[in-house]
Design a protein around this motif. Sequence first.
Motif: not given
Length: 214
Positions: A50-57, A96-101
Amino acid sequence: MNEHDFRSMRRNYGKSELVETQISPNPFDQFSHWFKEAKASGILEPNAMSLATASKSGHPRNRIVLLKEINATGLVFFTNYLSQKGQDLEENPYASALFFWDKEERQVRFDGKVEKISREESEAYFLSRPFESQIGAHASIQSSTIPNREFVESKYEDMKEKYSGQIVPIPDYWGGYILIPEVIEFWQGRSSRLHDRIEYKKSNNQWTINRLSP
Ligand SMILES: Cc1cc2nc3c(=O)[nH]c(=O)nc-3n(C[C@H](O)[C@H](O)[C@H](O)COP(=O)(O)O)c2cc1C
């Protein structure tokens, strides 16, 4: 929605433990060790993260992407540079990248800065993809609004015809990114919610290791 009874859904974890005396001093080696076990456990897509990004705001978004390479620098994934995530990363390179196994009762998180990989590397990977995936990349301006499903299906057919029998070129807007982590956390579920959390933090090119409270 109450028929799902979310409140009583819980598992007790007890499969394994994560202790300082057994972990690798290098988080990439530790990841490789855990990844091998995740793969062997029969998880369908252990390289899905799961890759989380965020805008400038500061508005966050996340979605699954597939890890396609991991090297001493970071994690490589491929996407459309014009997609929502591409736009977010243009404005704000932190992700941020998250692996859930689940079968291993483990999660691993990588936080850091994202950069585009070289055009040559993106092209080499694009050329290794199946024809249908290459055509799919040409048929879709990812994350844009489209009138209906037929719109993208007919574009796919057009592109299939256009590139039939040819080497499909990489679209300008498609390629890879590398997430260069500054913090990596390994989480192992334990009983009574007393989970193991080991954090690797990079400073001056060295990884320091800390245990976090569950
Ligand atoms: C298992 C799985 C794997 C996926 N792999 C990728 C991938 O490697 N690259 C990608 O761009 N999208 C991938 N997707 C689709 C993304 O989750 C997402 O829908 C798409 O990238 C658009 O995201 P965005 O609008 O936030 O940019 C995958 C989805 C799933 C469920």
